[in-house]
Structure formats: C-alpha cells, structure tokens
Scaffold this active site. Structure first.
Site, mmCIF file in Angstrom:
data_model
loop_
_atom_site.group_PDB
_atom_site.id
_atom_site.type_symbol
_atom_site.label_atom_id
_atom_site.label_comp_id
_atom_site.label_asym_id
_atom_site.label_seq_id
_atom_site.Cartn_x
_atom_site.Cartn_y
_atom_site.Cartn_z
ATOM 1 N N ASP A 254 0.835 -1.201 0.000
ATOM 2 C CA ASP A 254 0.000 0.000 0.000
ATOM 3 C C ASP A 254 0.867 1.247 0.000
ATOM 4 O OD1 ASP A 254 -1.996 -1.792 0.176
ATOM 5 O OD2 ASP A 254 -2.768 -1.146 2.137
ATOM 6 N N ALA A 255 1.968 1.174 0.738
ATOM 7 C CA ALA A 255 2.831 2.352 0.863
ATOM 8 C C ALA A 255 3.430 2.716 -0.496
ATOM 9 C CB ALA A 255 3.936 2.075 1.867
ATOM 10 N N TYR B 137 2.178 1.982 -3.409
ATOM 11 C CA TYR B 137 1.083 2.493 -4.226
ATOM 12 C C TYR B 137 0.814 3.970 -3.889
ATOM 13 C CZ TYR B 137 -3.642 2.989 -6.094
ATOM 14 O OH TYR B 137 -4.748 3.432 -6.768
ATOM 15 N N ASP B 138 0.782 4.259 -2.593
ATOM 16 C CA ASP B 138 0.531 5.642 -2.164
ATOM 17 C C ASP B 138 1.616 6.583 -2.681
ATOM 18 O OD1 ASP B 138 -1.720 4.832 -0.896
ATOM 19 O OD2 ASP B 138 -0.838 4.772 1.116
ATOM 20 N N LYS C 248 -26.242 -14.950 -11.384
ATOM 21 C CA LYS C 248 -27.092 -13.787 -11.635
ATOM 22 C C LYS C 248 -26.935 -12.853 -10.448
ATOM 23 C CE LYS C 248 -31.499 -12.416 -13.531
ATOM 24 N NZ LYS C 248 -31.804 -11.245 -12.740
ATOM 25 N N ARG D 229 -29.647 1.233 -16.548
ATOM 26 C CA ARG D 229 -30.441 0.560 -17.571
ATOM 27 C C ARG D 229 -31.735 1.330 -17.871
ATOM 28 N NH1 ARG D 229 -34.429 -3.648 -17.090
ATOM 29 N NH2 ARG D 229 -34.530 -4.862 -19.010
ATOM 30 N N CYS E 46 -43.802 -11.282 33.110
ATOM 31 C CA CYS E 46 -43.354 -12.402 32.285
ATOM 32 C C CYS E 46 -44.561 -13.246 31.877
ATOM 33 C CB CYS E 46 -42.359 -13.252 33.057
ATOM 34 S SG CYS E 46 -41.949 -14.793 32.224
ATOM 35 N N CYS F 162 -44.138 -16.841 33.846
ATOM 36 C CA CYS F 162 -44.189 -17.019 35.303
ATOM 37 C C CYS F 162 -44.807 -15.831 36.041
ATOM 38 C CB CYS F 162 -42.794 -17.292 35.860
ATOM 39 S SG CYS F 162 -41.722 -15.844 35.848
ATOM 40 N N CYS G 21 -38.708 -19.107 37.096
ATOM 41 C CA CYS G 21 -39.466 -19.063 35.837
ATOM 42 C C CYS G 21 -39.258 -20.364 35.064
ATOM 43 C CB CYS G 21 -38.997 -17.879 34.999
ATOM 44 S SG CYS G 21 -39.805 -17.790 33.395
HETATM 45 S S1 IVH Z 1 -27.059 -10.475 -19.214
HETATM 46 C C1 IVH Z 1 -29.948 -9.712 -22.515
HETATM 47 N N1 IVH Z 1 -25.887 -11.625 -17.173
HETATM 48 O O1 IVH Z 1 -30.315 -9.378 -14.648
HETATM 49 C C2 IVH Z 1 -29.189 -10.099 -21.338
HETATM 50 N N2 IVH Z 1 -27.598 -10.055 -16.714
HETATM 51 O O2 IVH Z 1 -33.039 -9.876 -15.467
HETATM 52 C C3 IVH Z 1 -28.731 -8.927 -20.616
HETATM 53 N N3 IVH Z 1 -28.001 -9.679 -14.338
HETATM 54 O O3 IVH Z 1 -30.742 -6.344 -16.300
HETATM 55 C C4 IVH Z 1 -28.250 -9.169 -19.256
HETATM 56 N N4 IVH Z 1 -26.450 -11.033 -13.601
HETATM 57 O O4 IVH Z 1 -29.104 -6.435 -14.351
HETATM 58 C C5 IVH Z 1 -26.824 -10.740 -17.556
HETATM 59 N N5 IVH Z 1 -24.703 -12.667 -15.493
HETATM 60 C C6 IVH Z 1 -25.646 -11.807 -15.869
HETATM 61 C C7 IVH Z 1 -26.432 -11.089 -14.950
HETATM 62 C C8 IVH Z 1 -27.411 -10.221 -15.403
HETATM 63 C C9 IVH Z 1 -27.395 -10.178 -13.267
HETATM 64 C C10 IVH Z 1 -29.141 -8.730 -14.283
HETATM 65 C C11 IVH Z 1 -29.005 -7.570 -15.182
HETATM 66 C C12 IVH Z 1 -30.204 -7.593 -16.070
HETATM 67 C C13 IVH Z 1 -31.145 -8.455 -15.290
HETATM 68 C C14 IVH Z 1 -32.115 -9.146 -16.202
#
Ligand code: IVH
Length: 670
Positions: A35-36, A38-39, A117, A138, A410, A413, A434
């Site tokens: 870290d140092a 990098y700083d 996901k 989005r 309580c 009891c 109790c």
């Molecule tokens: S692909 C057309 N991959 O899920 C496909 N989306 O329900 C575009 N999300 O708006 C998205 N993990 O916010 C993709 N591995 C992943 C994802 C992912 C989370 C979210 C994303 C999207 C939503 C759709």
C-alpha cells in the site's frame, strides 16, 4: 508553462503503473506492491498534475472523485437496448429453454456460458479509444440515466482500459453491487448517523449509485462485475461470449471468476446445483444463475422476442424474500430471561422452507422497523439463518393494525419484567423460578456442544420441568430409569439409554462444563479461555473481576456476569450437587502468559496476618502465579510475614524482590 518532455513521460508512466496496480488489487485481488508503494506513486502523480495542470485528464487515476453535485441526472439513449432475461423457475422450464434453443439451431447439444445472476443494478460503461466516457443505468432498457460521475468513483470500474487492441467504441455492461460486508458497513454507518438503514444490498447499491452528489457515492463500497457488451464499433472481438469476457478481463474489467463454459442441459443443471450450494457462502447476493448460448453466430440466429433475447435464460433460485402478514406478535422467554418478541406469520414459502415465525429481536428493533400486528411485511430467509422481517409494506397497512407493547409481567411465570437502563433487552426477573428459563437452561445444558446428553431433547425437558422432576440442572443426575419410563413417549429401552447417556456425560471437560452452566455472555470460546487459564473450577470461582479481565477477550461486562454467577449461593450449591453426583473433568495447570501475575514465581515465608498461607497460595494461583517452597534464582517475589525463616536471607542474597504483607495485599487487589 511549457511541460518538459520528461515530466510528460513520467506522468504517463505513473498512470500506467497505477492503473495496473489498481487492476491487480481490485480486479484480480492479487496486489503486487505494498500500500505504501502504491501511495507513493499516487502522491507523485498528484504532485505533478498539480504543478502542470495541463496534464490533468479525466482518465487519470487521480480523477475518480471530485465532480460537482447535479440537480438531476441527464438522460441517455442506449445505442443497443439493454434487454431483460426470461426466467426459468424449475428444472422443467430450463429443459424447455434448452429444447427450444436446440430445435431452432438444429443441433443436438449447445455450449452455454454459465454465470451467477448478480443481484444489483445493470449499468453500461462506454469506452471510446479505451477511455471511459459515460456510465448509464439501464432505465427502461431504452433510456437510462447518465451516472458517469458516480460510476467513476467505483474502484473496480477502469477509467481507461488496459492493454491494446480495444475497439474504437466499446460498451461494457455489467452489474453494480454491494457485497454483504459492504452492505453491513454501510448500514452501521447509516445507523451511527441516525439515518435509516437500507433493506438489502440491492436497494443500497441502487440508492448509492443514484446519488446526485458523487462524493456520497464515492463513500459507498460499490463494486462492478461485467457480464457482457453492448455497442461495439471499430474493432473485433472473439466470437464466443466466454472468450469476450476473458478479453474484457485482460483489458482490466472485473469478471466473476466462477463463470464457465458448460456443455448442454446437463452442464447447466450441474452448474445450477453447484451455485445453489455455494450461494450462502458467496460474499454477495445472487438470485439465480444465467445461461447464455456461447457462440455469437448462434445467438444471432436465435434473435429476440419482445424484450428478451432467445439465447439467454435465468434459472432463478427460490426467493429469499417474500411478502406475508403478521398475525400476532408474541413474546418468548429465553435461557437468561431475555424476552424476545416473535412475529407469528401467515405461512409463507421462502428460502426453500415454509416460514411461520420470524424473530423481531427486541423492542427497539420493532420500533425501528415499525412492525405492527396486521401488517404486511417482507420476510427474508437466507441460507440457514433464522427468518427475519426486513421491512413493512406501509401501503398495505390496515387501519386496525396494532402496535406491540412489551408486557410488564413475564408471560410464563408472571414475574416483573425489567429493562436495565442502556440495555436493549427486557428480561424476566423470575430467575430459576421461571419455568421458561429453567427449561431453556436445561436444554442448553444437555445440548451437543455442552454436556452432550443424547436423548434429552426439547419435548422431554418440557415434560420433566412441568412435572417437577427436574428443578435445576443437577436434578438431571438424579433421574432413574423407573421415573423416566413413566413419561410420555418413553419406553424402558429409551429410558435406559438416556440414563446411560447421562452417566456418560459425567466425564467431561472443564470448558464444556463452564459453557453448559449457561453463564451470561459465556459462549464456547470464552468457556475455553477460562478453562485454559484457570485449569480448574476452584480458582475460577474465586477469581475477581480484575483477575478475569486480564484474560484476553474477557471485558468488564463478561467478568461481572461470571463473578455474579459464582457469587450466588444457589449456583454454588447446584455445582456442588453435580460434583457429588460424579461430574468431573481432567484438571490442568493454569496457563502461562495470562492473568495479572501470569507466570510469576512466588515464595511465602513467615505468618501473614490477614490470611493463611494456603489462602495466599490460592489467591496467587487464581491470578496465574506459581507458588513454590524454596527461593531460587528464578523466584520473582518473596512474600514475608511475621517471623520469617531463612528464605528471607537467601532472597536478599539472590536479589529477589521482597514484599511485606501490605505490599502483597496491594498487589493482589491490583
Ligand atoms: S445479461 C440480454 N448476465 O439481470 C441479457 N444479466 O433480469 C442482458 N443480471 O438487467 C443481461 N447477472 O441487471 C446478464 N450474469 C448476468 C447477470 C445479469 C445479473 C441482471 C441484469 C439484467 C437483469 C435481467
């Protein structure tokens, strides 16, 4: 001022190095400098940019934070729409997806990219000639908000792509999330500032990214993971999704390392199972896994319907949050008398099980969440944790919703309930009178990690207490097969087994025994340190607060609970009864290196006025000291009473410190 060429070069070099170290640190989690160091690089760059302001560019690593607050976000039109994903909630639905894909492509098996996901919010990052020029949410998929200044503050978002060969225009898409640790830290901060905590990491991430003042966003521990691309112009990318992700990683983007290419439906199913099992251990929330047809030419053939491509599906996990109604709020009395309000819920399937109760922890928690009887609430159950009420859906509050009041007596009891100033917990003052506390204490005593009495389960304990067969934990050791066989659901065989288990439990360890006693705040780890420190029960029972506080991890509160516990004649009696019944453990030598007088060697000589020699010895040992009979070069102190013997002369000769009785008493009370 003209910028010397050497400075210009150095600035370029510093930025390259810093960008690379950022990547090692934030993206690969594998830093190669301290870290140092990098700083130092960062400071040198800041310094040069201050001296030559014309060298400042927005993609410099010094420029993450600092944009001025805005009144509202600008609107961004997505060049390529940000579509959504169709869901599959079961194995059948996933199989249907795979079948449709294969039929449309006319192939027997498809390779998929398998990804978690992530549960955050989707963001698009636009890079022109490798430099981040815009970040957008989005929104509705076609139009989002311009959050450029905010995404720039996220450390895992590169301001400039690493390496070479980037397309002239590259839109990177991914998810902005908060890890569990980040979420908890943020909520602690919110509470400390008297602000409302966030309900879950996703809401917190969304709230943090959509701050009009980027300095606020900069304080939030947001992270970004990429999972794909949008618009691409003026350059080529690989022709498989998984390879594109690898390329993005080489360019400095963070890609979740658990993303894999899997073969066919079977591969998808195995990945789903694997991630479902790992879900609770992941450092962030995921709500399912995503499968994408890996080959881009096949993606193109499949195209899209409505708002979702045909080449991608989200296999969702069972929801961890659901809505339900609070039927009632009741109070449970725990082992230490703590009154815990519990919400009785309309049964709801969440996190893979049917939930009918959720803990509300204490009165303050109920106030804070403003949960009322009749309310519709969001219930969360994640992993194996106890179901929890996350929030009230205020729009659905009925007129007749009732507030909860902590009872003054309580419910079990009838003893007074007290809530000590400054404590959040209300307690029944009934103590062992109790039955609820008694039952809980006995259950705890018999539990696996305590005395481990197999067969002494909850139902049985309730019967034993209700019939007055067991008043305190020592009574367990008086149970005989005949009495037990007379209980409900108890045959002779199981009665005999239980008696044998009780007998076995007599041979235990001091740590288990201490934990089993159920002293407030003394969990397994504390019980172990106590056992290690004192070696046996007697010195612990005699220890005072000061002596206890010298043990690592024991603070004034725990010390107080321990002293209080052993001060109660009733507790001492119960312990004595158990020892007489044969409960025993191997004693060990008190540990070195702990205790106020840990490891110090004492010798006593002469007659003390305030205690016998044996008492002095015990007090010393309770503080971790060793007491021996003769003075040697290793003796630390000689305690001298009236009419000392030859030891005094020897101690003087060896230069051992000499304490008279006053000095000795002072030392003991330190
Ligand atoms: S692909 C057309 N991959 O899920 C496909 N989306 O329900 C575009 N999300 O708006 C998205 N993990 O916010 C993709 N591995 C992943 C994802 C992912 C989370 C979210 C994303 C999207 C939503 C759709």
């Amino acid at each position: 001022m003209k910028v010397p060429a050497a400075v210009r070069r150095r600035v370029g070099e510093l930025r390259k190095q810093i960008d690379y170290h950022n990547y090692r640190y934030y993206v690969l989690d594998d830093p190669v400098v301290s870290d140092a160091e990098y700083d130092r690089l960062m400071r040198e760059l800041e310094d040069l940019e201050r001296r030559y302001p014309e060298l400042q560019t927005p993609d410099s690593p010094t420029q993450r934070v600092g944009a001025a607050p805005v009144k509202a976000f600008g609107e961004v039109r997505h060049q390529v729409p940000m579509l959504s994903i169709s869901d599959a909630f079961s194995d059948e639905e996933l199989a249907d997806f795979d079948r449709r894909v294969r039929e449309r492509l006319g192939v027997a098996r498809v390779d998929y990219a398998a990804e978690p996901k992530l549960d955050g919010l989707a963001v698009s990052l636009r890079y022109e000639d490798g430099v981040l020029v815009r970040g957008a949410t989005r929104g509705d998929g076609y139009r989002g908000e311009d959050v450029t200044a905010n995404v720039r503050t996220i450390r895992t978002v590169p301001l400039r792509l690493l390496g070479t060969g980037h397309p002239r225009l590259l839109e990177v898409r991914g998810e902005v999330i908060l890890s569990h640790a980040g979420f908890e830290a943020l909520n602690r901060q919110q509470l400390a500032r008297g602000q409302k905590p966030f309900v879950n990491p996703r809401n917190a991430a969304a709230g943090s990214l959509r701050q009009l003042d980027p300095r606020v966003t900069a304080e939030r521990p947001l992270e970004f993971f990429t999972y794909g691309i949008g618009a691409v112009e003026g350059g080529d990318l690989p022709d498989r999704h998984t390879e594109i992700l690898q390329q993005l990683r080489r360019w400095g983007q963070r890609v979740y390392e658990g993303i894999r290419r899997v073969r066919g439906l079977a591969g998808c199913q195995a990945y789903y199972e694997e991630m479902a099992a790992r879900r609770a251990q992941l450092p962030f929330d995921i709500d399912g896994v995503v499968f994408k047809v890996d080959r881009l030419d096949q993606q193109a053939i499949l195209g899209q319907v409505a708002r979702a491509p045909r080449w991608v599906v989200a296999r969702k996990f069972p929801a961890q949050e659901e809505m339900t109604r609070v039927r009632d709020i009741e109070v449970q009395v725990g082992r230490t008398g703590a009154l815990t309000p519990v919400a009785r819920l309309e049964p709801v399937f969440v996190g893979g099980v049917t939930v009918t109760n959720a803990t509300l922890h204490n009165e303050d928690e109920i106030r804070r969440k403003d949960v009322r009887i009749g309310d519709t609430v969001i219930v969360r159950r994640a992993g194996d944790v106890i179901p929890e009420i996350v929030a009230v859906v205020l729009e659905r509050r009925p007129r007749n919703a009732r507030r909860f009041v902590m009872p003054r007596k309580c419910p079990v009891c009838g003893s007074d309930v007290e809530r000590v100033e400054g404590e959040v917990v209300a307690r029944c003052t009934g103590g062992l009178y109790c039955p609820a506390q008694r039952k809980e204490r006995i259950k705890h005593f018999a539990s696996r990690r305590a005395m481990d009495i197999e067969g002494l389960g909850d139902k049985l304990v309730e019967q034993l207490v209700e019939r007055g067969l067991v008043q305190d934990i020592a009574d367990i050791y008086r149970l005989d097969p005949a009495t037990l066989a007379g209980l409900e659901r108890m045959g002779e065989k199981s009665a005999a087994n239980l008696v044998a288990a009780i007998e076995r439990s007599k041979s235990t360890t001091l740590a288990r025994f201490l934990y089993a006693l159920g002293i407030r705040e003394v969990g397994e780890a504390t019980a172990r340190s106590l056992a290690r420190h004192f070696g046996d029960l007697e010195p612990l029972m005699k220890a005072d607060r000061e002596a206890l506080e010298t043990i690592p991890d024991i603070g004034p509160v725990v010390a107080e609970h321990i002293v209080n516990f052993f001060r109660q004649p009733h507790n001492r009696e119960v312990i004595e009864k158990m020892r007489r019944a044969g409960v025993h453990w191997p004693r060990s030598r008190p540990e070195d290196g702990a205790g106020a007088l840990a490891g110090k060697r004492f010798v006593l000589t002469g007659t003390l006025e305030h205690m016998t020699r044996d008492q002095a010895k015990e007090r010393l040992e309770a503080l971790g000291a060793r007491v021996s009979g003769s003075v040697s070069g290793r003796t630390d102190y000689l305690v001298v009473g009236a009419n000392p013997g030859s030891k005094l002369a020897r101690a003087r000769a060896l230069g051992v410190r000499i304490l008279d009785e006053d000095a000795f008493l002072k030392l003991l009370s330190k």
